[in-house]
Design a protein around this motif. Structure first.
Motif, PDB file in Angstrom:
ATOM      1  N   LEU A 163     -23.490   3.974 -13.224  1.00 36.80           N
ATOM      2  CA  LEU A 163     -23.277   2.544 -13.102  1.00 36.80           C
ATOM      3  C   LEU A 163     -23.731   1.860 -14.386  1.00 36.80           C
ATOM      4  CD1 LEU A 163     -22.444   0.144 -11.343  1.00 36.80           C
ATOM      5  CD2 LEU A 163     -24.764   0.126 -10.419  1.00 36.80           C
ATOM      6  N   ASN A 164     -22.869   1.025 -14.917  1.00 34.42           N
ATOM      7  CA  ASN A 164     -23.181   0.258 -16.113  1.00 34.42           C
ATOM      8  C   ASN A 164     -24.513  -0.463 -15.896  1.00 34.42           C
ATOM      9  OD1 ASN A 164     -23.187  -2.359 -17.648  1.00 34.42           O
ATOM     10  ND2 ASN A 164     -21.300  -1.485 -18.498  1.00 34.42           N
ATOM     11  N   LEU A 165     -25.467  -0.268 -16.818  1.00 31.03           N
ATOM     12  CA  LEU A 165     -26.808  -0.840 -16.686  1.00 31.03           C
ATOM     13  C   LEU A 165     -26.765  -2.357 -16.550  1.00 31.03           C
ATOM     14  CD1 LEU A 165     -29.828  -0.300 -16.577  1.00 31.03           C
ATOM     15  CD2 LEU A 165     -29.871  -0.439 -19.074  1.00 31.03           C
ATOM     16  N   ASN A 166     -25.883  -3.022 -17.296  1.00 33.77           N
ATOM     17  CA  ASN A 166     -25.777  -4.477 -17.205  1.00 33.77           C
ATOM     18  C   ASN A 166     -25.320  -4.920 -15.821  1.00 33.77           C
ATOM     19  OD1 ASN A 166     -26.576  -4.871 -19.874  1.00 33.77           O
ATOM     20  ND2 ASN A 166     -24.479  -4.700 -20.635  1.00 33.77           N
ATOM     21  N   VAL A 167     -24.395  -4.170 -15.219  1.00 34.44           N
ATOM     22  CA  VAL A 167     -23.934  -4.475 -13.867  1.00 34.44           C
ATOM     23  C   VAL A 167     -25.072  -4.268 -12.879  1.00 34.44           C
ATOM     24  CG1 VAL A 167     -22.369  -3.786 -12.004  1.00 34.44           C
ATOM     25  CG2 VAL A 167     -21.526  -3.916 -14.362  1.00 34.44           C
ATOM     26  N   ASP A 205     -18.457   4.602 -16.753  1.00 37.43           N
ATOM     27  CA  ASP A 205     -18.776   3.418 -15.958  1.00 37.43           C
ATOM     28  C   ASP A 205     -17.785   3.220 -14.811  1.00 37.43           C
ATOM     29  OD1 ASP A 205     -20.965   2.858 -17.513  1.00 37.43           O
ATOM     30  OD2 ASP A 205     -19.905   1.475 -18.817  1.00 37.43           O
ATOM     31  N   CYS A 206     -17.445   4.298 -14.137  1.00 34.69           N
ATOM     32  CA  CYS A 206     -16.526   4.193 -13.013  1.00 34.69           C
ATOM     33  C   CYS A 206     -16.945   5.170 -11.918  1.00 34.69           C
ATOM     34  CB  CYS A 206     -15.083   4.446 -13.441  1.00 34.69           C
ATOM     35  SG  CYS A 206     -14.730   6.124 -13.917  1.00 34.69           S
ATOM     36  N   VAL A 207     -16.496   4.862 -10.717  1.00 24.55           N
ATOM     37  CA  VAL A 207     -16.697   5.758  -9.586  1.00 24.55           C
ATOM     38  C   VAL A 207     -15.322   6.030  -8.988  1.00 24.55           C
ATOM     39  CG1 VAL A 207     -17.161   3.868  -7.945  1.00 24.55           C
ATOM     40  CG2 VAL A 207     -17.958   6.151  -7.435  1.00 24.55           C
ATOM     41  N   ILE A 208     -15.049   7.280  -8.689  1.00 25.83           N
ATOM     42  CA  ILE A 208     -13.792   7.657  -8.049  1.00 25.83           C
ATOM     43  C   ILE A 208     -14.143   8.479  -6.817  1.00 25.83           C
ATOM     44  CG2 ILE A 208     -11.613   8.893  -8.268  1.00 25.83           C
ATOM     45  CD1 ILE A 208     -11.789   8.330 -11.297  1.00 25.83           C
ATOM     46  N   GLY A 229     -14.308 -12.297 -14.948  1.00 24.96           N
ATOM     47  CA  GLY A 229     -15.306 -13.337 -14.736  1.00 24.96           C
ATOM     48  C   GLY A 229     -16.671 -12.793 -15.053  1.00 24.96           C
ATOM     49  N   LYS A 230     -17.616 -13.018 -14.145  1.00 25.88           N
ATOM     50  CA  LYS A 230     -18.980 -12.537 -14.338  1.00 25.88           C
ATOM     51  C   LYS A 230     -19.009 -11.030 -14.571  1.00 25.88           C
ATOM     52  CE  LYS A 230     -23.546 -12.772 -12.202  1.00 25.88           C
ATOM     53  NZ  LYS A 230     -24.309 -13.289 -11.073  1.00 25.88           N
ATOM     54  N   TYR A 231     -18.151 -10.316 -13.862  1.00 26.30           N
ATOM     55  CA  TYR A 231     -17.969  -8.877 -14.043  1.00 26.30           C
ATOM     56  C   TYR A 231     -16.501  -8.642 -14.336  1.00 26.30           C
ATOM     57  CZ  TYR A 231     -22.390  -8.858 -11.551  1.00 26.30           C
ATOM     58  OH  TYR A 231     -23.671  -9.107 -11.172  1.00 26.30           O
ATOM     59  N   THR A 232     -16.218  -7.620 -15.101  1.00 25.72           N
ATOM     60  CA  THR A 232     -14.832  -7.253 -15.361  1.00 25.72           C
ATOM     61  C   THR A 232     -14.629  -5.815 -14.911  1.00 25.72           C
ATOM     62  OG1 THR A 232     -15.345  -6.550 -17.611  1.00 25.72           O
ATOM     63  CG2 THR A 232     -14.602  -8.817 -17.319  1.00 25.72           C
ATOM     64  N   GLY A 233     -13.417  -5.501 -14.584  1.00 25.85           N
ATOM     65  CA  GLY A 233     -13.151  -4.129 -14.174  1.00 25.85           C
ATOM     66  C   GLY A 233     -11.810  -3.992 -13.519  1.00 25.85           C
ATOM     67  N   ILE A 234     -11.674  -2.883 -12.824  1.00 26.27           N
ATOM     68  CA  ILE A 234     -10.427  -2.572 -12.144  1.00 26.27           C
ATOM     69  C   ILE A 234     -10.736  -1.773 -10.878  1.00 26.27           C
ATOM     70  CG2 ILE A 234     -10.028  -0.447 -13.444  1.00 26.27           C
ATOM     71  CD1 ILE A 234      -7.050  -1.290 -13.501  1.00 26.27           C
ATOM     72  N   LEU A 235     -10.035  -2.109  -9.820  1.00 26.04           N
ATOM     73  CA  LEU A 235     -10.121  -1.376  -8.559  1.00 26.04           C
ATOM     74  C   LEU A 235      -8.757  -0.730  -8.369  1.00 26.04           C
ATOM     75  CD1 LEU A 235      -9.479  -1.289  -5.319  1.00 26.04           C
ATOM     76  CD2 LEU A 235     -11.863  -0.967  -5.895  1.00 26.04           C
ATOM     77  N   SER A 236      -8.729   0.561  -8.085  1.00 27.03           N
ATOM     78  CA  SER A 236      -7.447   1.248  -7.945  1.00 27.03           C
ATOM     79  C   SER A 236      -7.449   2.168  -6.735  1.00 27.03           C
ATOM     80  CB  SER A 236      -7.138   2.056  -9.210  1.00 27.03           C
ATOM     81  OG  SER A 236      -8.152   3.005  -9.455  1.00 27.03           O
ATOM     82  N   VAL A 267      -9.879   6.381  -4.421  1.00 22.37           N
ATOM     83  CA  VAL A 267     -10.169   4.973  -4.683  1.00 22.37           C
ATOM     84  C   VAL A 267     -11.139   4.943  -5.850  1.00 22.37           C
ATOM     85  CG1 VAL A 267     -11.180   2.828  -3.803  1.00 22.37           C
ATOM     86  CG2 VAL A 267      -9.768   4.249  -2.297  1.00 22.37           C
ATOM     87  N   GLY A 268     -10.787   4.180  -6.877  1.00 23.19           N
ATOM     88  CA  GLY A 268     -11.620   4.101  -8.073  1.00 23.19           C
ATOM     89  C   GLY A 268     -12.066   2.683  -8.343  1.00 23.19           C
ATOM     90  N   LEU A 269     -13.262   2.560  -8.900  1.00 23.78           N
ATOM     91  CA  LEU A 269     -13.796   1.256  -9.300  1.00 23.78           C
ATOM     92  C   LEU A 269     -14.475   1.417 -10.644  1.00 23.78           C
ATOM     93  CD1 LEU A 269     -14.488  -1.734  -8.764  1.00 23.78           C
ATOM     94  CD2 LEU A 269     -16.549  -0.921  -7.588  1.00 23.78           C
ATOM     95  N   LYS A 270     -14.031   0.631 -11.589  1.00 18.32           N
ATOM     96  CA  LYS A 270     -14.649   0.588 -12.906  1.00 18.32           C
ATOM     97  C   LYS A 270     -15.168  -0.829 -13.103  1.00 18.32           C
ATOM     98  CE  LYS A 270     -13.838   1.093 -17.808  1.00 18.32           C
ATOM     99  NZ  LYS A 270     -12.925   1.565 -18.850  1.00 18.32           N
ATOM    100  N   LEU A 271     -16.448  -0.938 -13.464  1.00 16.86           N
ATOM    101  CA  LEU A 271     -17.072  -2.256 -13.642  1.00 16.86           C
ATOM    102  C   LEU A 271     -17.833  -2.328 -14.938  1.00 16.86           C
ATOM    103  CD1 LEU A 271     -18.741  -3.107 -10.210  1.00 16.86           C
ATOM    104  CD2 LEU A 271     -16.812  -4.274 -11.275  1.00 16.86           C
ATOM    105  N   SER A 272     -17.831  -3.504 -15.521  1.00 16.28           N
ATOM    106  CA  SER A 272     -18.708  -3.738 -16.680  1.00 16.28           C
ATOM    107  C   SER A 272     -19.111  -5.204 -16.670  1.00 16.28           C
ATOM    108  CB  SER A 272     -18.004  -3.369 -17.985  1.00 16.28           C
ATOM    109  OG  SER A 272     -16.853  -4.153 -18.171  1.00 16.28           O
ATOM    110  N   LYS A 273     -20.136  -5.482 -17.418  1.00 14.85           N
ATOM    111  CA  LYS A 273     -20.639  -6.844 -17.569  1.00 14.85           C
ATOM    112  C   LYS A 273     -21.114  -6.985 -18.991  1.00 14.85           C
ATOM    113  CE  LYS A 273     -23.753 -10.276 -15.594  1.00 14.85           C
ATOM    114  NZ  LYS A 273     -23.837 -10.991 -16.840  1.00 14.85           N
ATOM    115  N   GLU A 274     -20.692  -8.056 -19.606  1.00 20.18           N
ATOM    116  CA  GLU A 274     -21.141  -8.300 -20.967  1.00 20.18           C
ATOM    117  C   GLU A 274     -22.645  -8.562 -20.955  1.00 20.18           C
ATOM    118  OE1 GLU A 274     -19.068  -7.841 -23.515  1.00 20.18           O
ATOM    119  OE2 GLU A 274     -17.582  -7.375 -21.976  1.00 20.18           O
ATOM    120  N   SER A 275     -23.343  -8.073 -21.977  1.00 22.06           N
ATOM    121  CA  SER A 275     -24.796  -8.262 -22.017  1.00 22.06           C
ATOM    122  C   SER A 275     -25.167  -9.665 -22.417  1.00 22.06           C
ATOM    123  CB  SER A 275     -25.452  -7.288 -22.973  1.00 22.06           C
ATOM    124  OG  SER A 275     -24.626  -6.854 -23.977  1.00 22.06           O
TER     125      SER A 275
END
Length: 168
Positions: A3-7, A145-148, A63-70, A160-168
């Protein structure tokens, strides 16, 4: 997945919490909208980017977090999902199947959005995108920075995949 530390810091989430939310959301959507009791497996240790005879539904988060859900399904299972959602037999991949997979991705993305933000106000979801083909590659889930998470229903397996990031 890591998991992305910033998230993790911003959302006060641990990696296992996020996995649990994705699993819960998927099971809930499939139970209520598709009438299927799906089973989850351990998250994959390596990303999957290459698909054959499959359909992928995706929504972007911004927005506050960016990513993709697939969600990635073999074509026969995508037709079965669509048949269950519509209450009629679907025997070919077309607009109905694309709409169904896009809507499932949208519902899963909405669930993640609610978990990550206060009432969902600081994250927006994109319009669902659906890709299908005999063979294709999606490079959106190639880093750590993703979970599948694999799921099964009877003899069918989907991801089902989720990739998340957050700008520091």
């Amino acid at each position: 997945m890591t998991l992305n530390l910033n998230v993790s810091q911003a959302a006060h989430l641990q990696e296992d919490d996020l996995k649990g939310y994705v699993i819960h959301a998927t099971k809930e959507v499939f139970n209520t909208m598709v009438m299927m009791d799906v089973a989850d497996s351990l998250p994959l240790s390596e990303p999957v980017t290459h698909f054959q005879c499959s359909i992928t539904g995706m929504v972007g988060l911004a927005g506050k977090y960016t990513g993709i859900l697939s969600i990635h399904c073999p074509k026969p299972f995508a037709m079965r999902i669509t048949s269950n959602m519509l209450g009629m037999d679907v025997d070919e991949v077309g607009e109905d199947v694309n709409d169904a997979l896009g809507e499932i991705a949208n519902m899963l993305g909405g669930y993640v959005k609610q978990i990550l933000s206060k009432g969902g106000l600081d994250i927006s979801l994109s319009i669902p995108t659906v890709i299908s083909g005999e063979e294709y590659t999606i490079n959106a889930m190639t880093d750590s920075d993703c979970v599948i998470i694999p799921f099964t229903f009877e003899d069918a397996r989907f991801l089902v995949g989720l990739k998340l990031s957050k700008e520091s």
